[in-house]
Design an enzyme around this catalytic site. Structure first.
Site, PDB file in Angstrom:
ATOM      1  CD  GLU A 111     -45.440  19.191 178.168  1.00  0.00           C
ATOM      2  OE1 GLU A 111     -45.203  18.845 177.257  1.00  0.00           O
ATOM      3  OE2 GLU A 111     -46.421  20.226 178.070  1.00  0.00           O
ATOM      4  CD  GLU A 137     -39.554  25.884 177.545  1.00  0.00           C
ATOM      5  OE1 GLU A 137     -40.181  24.805 177.261  1.00  0.00           O
ATOM      6  OE2 GLU A 137     -38.551  26.228 177.594  1.00  0.00           O
ATOM      7  CG  ASP A 190     -33.574  20.342 174.403  1.00  0.00           C
ATOM      8  OD1 ASP A 190     -34.271  20.567 173.183  1.00  0.00           O
ATOM      9  OD2 ASP A 190     -33.700  21.310 175.084  1.00  0.00           O
ATOM     10  CE  LYS A 247     -20.826  17.661 170.601  1.00  0.00           C
ATOM     11  NZ  LYS A 247     -20.746  19.099 170.277  1.00  0.00           N
ATOM     12  CG  ASP A 260     -37.696  12.537 167.101  1.00  0.00           C
ATOM     13  OD1 ASP A 260     -37.629  13.209 168.268  1.00  0.00           O
ATOM     14  OD2 ASP A 260     -37.120  12.956 166.111  1.00  0.00           O
ATOM     15  CB  THR A 278     -45.535  17.688 171.487  1.00  0.00           C
ATOM     16  OG1 THR A 278     -44.501  17.145 170.853  1.00  0.00           O
ATOM     17  CG2 THR A 278     -45.919  16.752 172.547  1.00  0.00           C
ATOM     18  CD  GLU A 279     -45.727  23.168 170.718  1.00  0.00           C
ATOM     19  OE1 GLU A 279     -44.722  22.977 170.904  1.00  0.00           O
ATOM     20  OE2 GLU A 279     -46.846  23.316 170.971  1.00  0.00           O
ATOM     21  CE1 TYR A 280     -39.576  21.823 169.360  1.00  0.00           C
ATOM     22  CE2 TYR A 280     -37.843  20.369 168.444  1.00  0.00           C
ATOM     23  CZ  TYR A 280     -38.170  21.313 168.910  1.00  0.00           C
ATOM     24  OH  TYR A 280     -37.292  22.393 168.985  1.00  0.00           O
ATOM     25  CD  GLU A 281     -46.611  12.787 169.217  1.00  0.00           C
ATOM     26  OE1 GLU A 281     -46.635  13.625 170.577  1.00  0.00           O
ATOM     27  OE2 GLU A 281     -47.021  11.898 169.385  1.00  0.00           O
TER      28      GLU A 281
HETATM   29  N1  SAM Z   1     -42.397  19.404 174.810  1.00  0.00           N
HETATM   30  C1  SAM Z   1     -42.306  20.341 173.285  1.00  0.00           C
HETATM   31  C2  SAM Z   1     -42.775  19.419 172.225  1.00  0.00           C
HETATM   32  O1  SAM Z   1     -42.620  18.204 172.290  1.00  0.00           O
HETATM   33  O2  SAM Z   1     -42.990  19.998 171.129  1.00  0.00           O
HETATM   34  C3  SAM Z   1     -40.739  20.943 173.195  1.00  0.00           C
HETATM   35  C4  SAM Z   1     -39.800  20.162 172.806  1.00  0.00           C
HETATM   36  S1  SAM Z   1     -38.139  21.245 172.785  1.00  0.00           S
HETATM   37  C5  SAM Z   1     -37.014  20.166 172.065  1.00  0.00           C
HETATM   38  C6  SAM Z   1     -37.606  21.193 174.558  1.00  0.00           C
HETATM   39  C7  SAM Z   1     -38.190  22.261 175.377  1.00  0.00           C
HETATM   40  O3  SAM Z   1     -37.570  21.731 176.778  1.00  0.00           O
HETATM   41  C8  SAM Z   1     -37.733  23.296 174.929  1.00  0.00           C
HETATM   42  O4  SAM Z   1     -38.816  24.084 175.088  1.00  0.00           O
HETATM   43  C9  SAM Z   1     -36.456  23.847 176.177  1.00  0.00           C
HETATM   44  O5  SAM Z   1     -36.543  25.203 176.340  1.00  0.00           O
HETATM   45  C10 SAM Z   1     -37.248  23.193 177.361  1.00  0.00           C
HETATM   46  N2  SAM Z   1     -36.351  22.797 178.367  1.00  0.00           N
HETATM   47  C11 SAM Z   1     -35.051  22.183 178.128  1.00  0.00           C
HETATM   48  N3  SAM Z   1     -34.229  22.050 179.146  1.00  0.00           N
HETATM   49  C12 SAM Z   1     -35.298  22.343 180.147  1.00  0.00           C
HETATM   50  C13 SAM Z   1     -35.018  22.536 181.566  1.00  0.00           C
HETATM   51  N4  SAM Z   1     -33.928  22.116 182.181  1.00  0.00           N
HETATM   52  N5  SAM Z   1     -35.901  22.946 181.999  1.00  0.00           N
HETATM   53  C14 SAM Z   1     -37.287  23.399 181.768  1.00  0.00           C
HETATM   54  N6  SAM Z   1     -37.255  23.239 180.404  1.00  0.00           N
HETATM   55  C15 SAM Z   1     -36.448  22.895 179.504  1.00  0.00           C
END
Ligand code: SAM
Length: 210
Positions: A43, A68, A117, A121, A153, A190-193
């Protein structure tokens, strides 16, 4: 995901080297990091790890690597892995743009991207985890029938990813526009979900292979 900076985070992660790889010690030999040799799913962007730890609890015959880049966030996953005593989860403090240096060709059986993320932009397109340079890397490390599972989402990122995967020539196995309408049993939120679904946002899911 922003978390308060913990100045002790790196030392803490380093002192848990049986679960966390902070300096790519297992690059090219991740099998040695796990207790058992079995299929490997990864993941990218685990966040606080609700998804990967629940998935790993349900599937002890699969190894899971959580990737992560935020050390403060990774502490939360580490705590869950310890608490649940999961032998089949290992955590890599790693930027996704280096996964082709970490994993060998055809070594991975599935890649999960959850609520990545969106980088809305245009000038940040290359940072989206479904940009072609990332797809190049997933293709390399995934075995022939390996799949990419993607949830979001974010309508913009969803549409962008559909186009990006399609332009890359990927085969779509599933495209769901409202995952929670008739939620599949295999879905792990997931948490965001949870957060975005509670706000009334639609959840999209794609399953595809190269
Ligand atoms: N997957 C989780 C959820 O659905 O609840 C977290 C979503 S959060 C918006 C995005 C996560 O991806 C963050 O914890 C961020 O640090 C990590 N992340 C973003 N870009 C990344 C990268 N290039 N490599 C590793 N992790 C990354």
């Amino acid at each position: 995901m922003r978390m308060r900076n913990k100045p002790w985070a790196m030392d803490f992660l380093s002192s848990n080297e049986d679960i966390v790889d902070v300096e790519s010690r297992y690059a090219g030999k991740i099998d040695e990091f796990f207790v058992k040799k079995q299929p490997l799913h990864i993941e990218v962007g685990t966040g606080m790890g609700t998804f990967i730890t629940e998935l790993a609890s349900r599937n002890p015959d699969i190894n899971y690597a959580g990737i992560e880049l935020d050390k403060n966030v990774m502490i939360r996953v580490l705590e869950k892995v310890r608490e649940l005593e999961l032998e089949n989860v290992r955590l890599l403090l790693l930027d996704a743009n280096k996964i082709d240096e970490y994993f060998n060709e055809d070594e991975v059986d599935r890649v999960y991207l959850n609520f990545s993320d969106p980088w809305p932009k245009n000038r940040h397109e290359k940072r989206r985890l479904t940009f072609s340079s990332f797809l190049d890397q997933y293709k390399l490390i995934l075995e022939k029938d390996g799949e990419l599972h993607f949830k979001t989402d974010n309508r913009g990122l969803f549409e962008y990813s559909l186009v990006s995967l399609n332009q890359f020539g990927m085969d779509f196995h599933e495209v769901i526009l409202n995952l929670h309408e008739d939620e599949p049993e295999d879905n792990i939120r997931t948490e965001y979900e949870e957060k975005f679904s509670a706000k009334g946002n639609l959840i999209y899911r794609i399953k595809a292979s190269f």
